[in-house]
Design a protein around this motif. Structure first.
Motif, short mmCIF file in Angstrom:
data_model
loop_
_atom_site.label_atom_id
_atom_site.label_comp_id
_atom_site.label_asym_id
_atom_site.label_seq_id
_atom_site.Cartn_x
_atom_site.Cartn_y
_atom_site.Cartn_z
N LYS A 42 0.86 -1.19 0.00
CA LYS A 42 0.00 0.00 0.00
C LYS A 42 0.90 1.24 0.00
O LYS A 42 1.15 1.85 1.03
CB LYS A 42 -0.91 0.01 1.21
N GLU B 267 -1.26 6.22 1.35
CA GLU B 267 -2.35 6.17 2.32
C GLU B 267 -2.87 7.57 2.56
O GLU B 267 -2.11 8.53 2.59
CB GLU B 267 -1.85 5.60 3.65
N TYR C 60 2.38 -2.89 7.45
CA TYR C 60 2.74 -3.42 6.13
C TYR C 60 4.18 -3.94 6.01
O TYR C 60 4.50 -4.63 5.06
CB TYR C 60 2.51 -2.34 5.06
#
Length: 76
Positions: A45, A48, A71
């Protein structure tokens, strides 16, 4: 400048070690927006954003530690 980087600078043929940028927190105070960009290879990811505009202050305070923990398995 640290003593290590000064020695590296003065050593022929040896470049100083530069810290790498792992991520970037971008804050747009005028438009009340923020986002975090992760530059680590293979990040699941890499960008964000806060869910609600009212959550920006909390987002700014915790995003880096939360992202690295969630993550990348790191606790900072």
């Amino acid at each position: 400048m640290t003593a290590t980087s000064a020695r590296a600078r003065d050593t022929p043929g040896r470049a100083p070690v530069r810290p790498q940028i792992e991520g970037l927190l971008v804050i747009d105070a005028k438009n009340i927006r923020a986002h975090y960009e992760c530059y680590r290879p293979g990040c699941p990811k890499p960008r964000e954003v806060p869910i609600q505009p009212s959550a920006i202050r909390a987002f700014i305070g915790r995003i880096r530690a939360r992202h690295l923990s969630q993550y990348h398995g790191e606790n900072r």
